[in-house]
Design a protein around this motif. Structure first.
Motif, PDB file in Angstrom:
ATOM      1  N   ALA A  29      49.417  35.491  37.132  1.00 44.71           N
ATOM      2  CA  ALA A  29      48.608  34.278  37.280  1.00 44.71           C
ATOM      3  C   ALA A  29      47.138  34.602  37.014  1.00 44.71           C
ATOM      4  N   GLY A  30      46.680  35.755  37.505  1.00 46.76           N
ATOM      5  CA  GLY A  30      45.288  36.153  37.303  1.00 46.76           C
ATOM      6  C   GLY A  30      44.967  36.329  35.825  1.00 46.76           C
ATOM      7  N   ILE A  31      45.877  36.974  35.090  1.00 44.88           N
ATOM      8  CA  ILE A  31      45.649  37.188  33.656  1.00 44.88           C
ATOM      9  C   ILE A  31      45.610  35.835  32.924  1.00 44.88           C
ATOM     10  N   LEU A  35      42.371  34.134  30.941  1.00 47.21           N
ATOM     11  CA  LEU A  35      42.419  33.734  29.534  1.00 47.21           C
ATOM     12  C   LEU A  35      42.098  32.245  29.385  1.00 47.21           C
ATOM     13  N   ILE A  36      42.672  31.435  30.272  1.00 42.46           N
ATOM     14  CA  ILE A  36      42.468  29.982  30.159  1.00 42.46           C
ATOM     15  C   ILE A  36      41.017  29.624  30.444  1.00 42.46           C
ATOM     16  N   ALA A  37      40.462  30.146  31.555  1.00 38.62           N
ATOM     17  CA  ALA A  37      39.093  29.772  31.941  1.00 38.62           C
ATOM     18  C   ALA A  37      38.095  30.146  30.852  1.00 38.62           C
ATOM     19  N   ASN A  38      38.215  31.359  30.325  1.00 40.50           N
ATOM     20  CA  ASN A  38      37.263  31.776  29.298  1.00 40.50           C
ATOM     21  C   ASN A  38      37.480  31.030  27.983  1.00 40.50           C
ATOM     22  N   SER A  39      38.739  30.682  27.683  1.00 43.45           N
ATOM     23  CA  SER A  39      38.997  29.912  26.462  1.00 43.45           C
ATOM     24  C   SER A  39      38.392  28.515  26.582  1.00 43.45           C
ATOM     25  N   ILE A  40      38.461  27.932  27.787  1.00 39.40           N
ATOM     26  CA  ILE A  40      37.861  26.601  27.988  1.00 39.40           C
ATOM     27  C   ILE A  40      36.354  26.678  27.743  1.00 39.40           C
TER      28      ILE A  40
END
Lengths: 291, 281
Positions: A29-31, A35-40
């Motif tokens: 979940a952390g990985i 990835l999602i937060a930085n991609s946003i």
């Protein structure tokens, strides 16, 4: 120790073991979250259309993933062209043809290939494969997609051979016996009955080998020349997704567009590997049911 | 006649493929041994690099790799074995257990460079451990976790249930059964997995790139919050980043040889333990 204390320890450790189990979920979940937060943050600044359809990866000017995806695909595709036939034929030799004693020697040798660190294989790409390619094809230096494909094939082979061998072994003996009883010779049986019956397992082998090739960093970083342009062919210098992250992450300032961009391409790499590994696993499960 | 020819051709096709695969290993080993052996000496391992790393040894890289794998093992082995114990000794089939198993399988397939990014975001930046051998060791620990869990669970599966039942029937708690009977019996199997994990971690480069490995350090790493040199990164650096790449080629070969010998010794060690353990059954 009193009974109360023993029971307390028993309960305590039961919970601790459980926490250890949950950590794996937390890690995945952390990985994903990272990835999602930085991609946003990245797509807040750069439009997805540019990201997917532009022609250039040129940080601070244009962030287009196309050259990197084509490079990654080309090197991985080339490695599979080399490794799939070699791997499946070797697996067939090991399980159907080789005498038991030879098999016992060859299997550890092939497993040993998997133990060699990727950086050592990349090093040989520079000192051995590169000069050979440059002599054969007259290119300036041999650091190109072909070099990367050869090295990744070597790295993917142990996975492909091992799983293909399991797949071929899993084909019921009755299939072979039926074929032989109908008058087919052992080669006809192997190529027309045994190998076709093993196809789901062979697909799993290829997918897991491909997953390994796509995710590999050091060999491609060292052996493919790292030019971030859309490659023209196997003799072009290429820059894979993994190599781009490895080259650029060390130098970008924290939380800039460029920083977020590297997480966005990592997210794409994650999705590609996930799809390939899940496909491989789906076929591997079918193999298990077959057994 | 035609039949005989086709038999020979088919045999050559299959045996030839296997031969080529083995040839790859032979070429790798032969090239590195023949060209690295000359530059290798005890002094190469025990000396500091000198003269802008064009001469001298690789002591800081050896120390760094040892510290790194030590931290990795200390972090990943207890956690991984605990997780395997939970999955095999406690967990009942449920949606949650399936989720844990699916997570482990997915973690095993994630490219190592993504673990590097995660280590950077979590250990270096969020937990403020900085670029250090500690951050890098923990990152490699996370990468190793799925592998340790899988091998430890395999070892636990080999312990017959009757042993657990006998201990429980004598009045031991489940925890006592695990620590006094199950884990000691499973130890050789777990150890094999641990050694193979160390061997993989020692050769990994991508996850340590952003988490603490250094091009050059003065002296050796003495504390866990310092940066470090590592054998695989040293090889990468000598063969691509050094300003006198051709001149340091012999040093690069010798470094590659040390790395490969380290990995092979660990693998042989694991193989011997596994062999002894299997022959006991």
């Amino acid at each position: 120790m009193t009974t109360g204390k023993r029971e307390f320890l028993d309960k305590l450790f039961k919970q601790l073991f459980k926490v250890a189990g949950f950590i794996t979920i937390a890690l995945l979940a952390g990985i994903l979250l990272m990835l999602i937060a930085n991609s946003i943050s990245f797509f807040a600044k750069i439009s997805p259309v540019d990201f997917f359809t532009g022609q250039q990866w040129n940080p601070d000017k244009q962030y287009s993933i196309l050259p990197l995806v084509v490079s990654t695909g080309l090197v991985a595709f080339g490695s599979m062209i080399i490794a799939v036939p070699l791997g499946i034929l070797s697996a067939a030799f090991l399980s159907e043809v080789a005498p038991k004693k030879l098999q016992a020697i060859l299997k550890p040798i092939i497993e040993m290939l998997a133990a060699i660190p990727s950086v050592a294989i990349g090093f040989l790409g520079i000192v051995l494969v590169g000069p050979a390619i440059s002599a054969l094809f007259g290119t300036q230096n041999g650091l190109n997609a072909l070099n990367g494909s050869i090295l990744l094939a070597v790295m993917a082979l142990p996975t492909i051979v091992t799983i293909s061998e399991d797949a071929i072994n899993a084909v019921p003996k009755s299939h072979r016996e039926a074929s032989l009883a109908l008058g087919a010779n052992r080669w006809q049986t192997l190529f027309k009955v045994t190998i076709p019956s093993a196809v789901p397992g062979l697909i799993a082998a290829v997918m897991l080998g491909l997953g390994r090739a796509l995710g590999e960093t050091m060999t491609v970083l060292m052996a493919t020349g790292n030019a971030a342009a859309i490659p023209k062919g196997f003799l072009s210098s290429v820059r894979t997704i993994t190599a781009t992250i490895a080259i650029e992450m060390g130098e970008v300032p924290y939380e800039t567009t460029h920083y977020f961009a590297l997480f966005a391409i990592a997210a794409l790499l994650f999705i590609i590997s996930l799809v390939i590994n899940l496909t491989g696993e789906y076929f591997a499960n079918r193999l298990r049911k077959f057994q | 006649m035609k039949k005989r020819l086709s038999h020979i051709l088919n045999w050559i096709l299959l045996a030839g493929s296997t031969f080529i695969v083995c040839l790859f290993l032979a070429i790798i080993l032969w090239d590195i041994f023949s060209k690295g052996w000359g530059a290798l000496s005890i002094g190469f391992i025990t000396n500091y690099p000198t003269n802008g790393m064009t001469e001298g040894g690789i002591l800081p890289a050896v120390v760094g790799t040892v510290m790194l794998t030590f931290i990795t093992t200390l972090f990943a082995v207890p956690l991984g074995v605990a997780c395997a114990v939970y999955l095999h000794e406690y967990a009942r089939p449920s949606a949650l257990t399936n989720l844990i198993r699916a997570s482990i399988r997915n973690l095993a397939g994630i490219p190592s460079i993504i673990y590097g990014l995660f280590g950077l975001a979590l250990f270096v930046q969020s937990l403020r451990l900085g670029t250090s051998v500690l951050s890098a060791g923990l990152t490699l620990g996370l990468l190793s976790l799925p592998y340790i869990i899988t091998t430890a669970e395999e070892a636990l599966k080999r312990i017959p249930n009757s042993m657990r039942e006998a201990t429980l029937a004598l009045g031991a708690t489940q925890f006592e059964t695990i620590t006094d009977v199950v884990l000691p019996k499973a130890l050789p199997g777990i150890l094999t997995g641990v050694i193979l994990t160390i061997s993989r971690a020692a050769g990994e480069t991508a996850p340590i790139l952003f988490t603490g490995v250094a091009f050059y350090i003065n002296g050796i790493t003495t504390s866990v919050n310092q940066e470090f040199m590592a054998l695989p990164y040293h090889l990468y650096m000598l063969s691509t980043q050094h300003n006198a790449v051709e001149q340091v080629r012999p040093l690069a070969y010798a470094t590659a040889l040390v790395l490969i010998m380290l990995v092979f010794v660990l693998n042989v060690f694991a193989f011997v333990i596994r062999f002894k353990y299997r022959s006991q059954d």
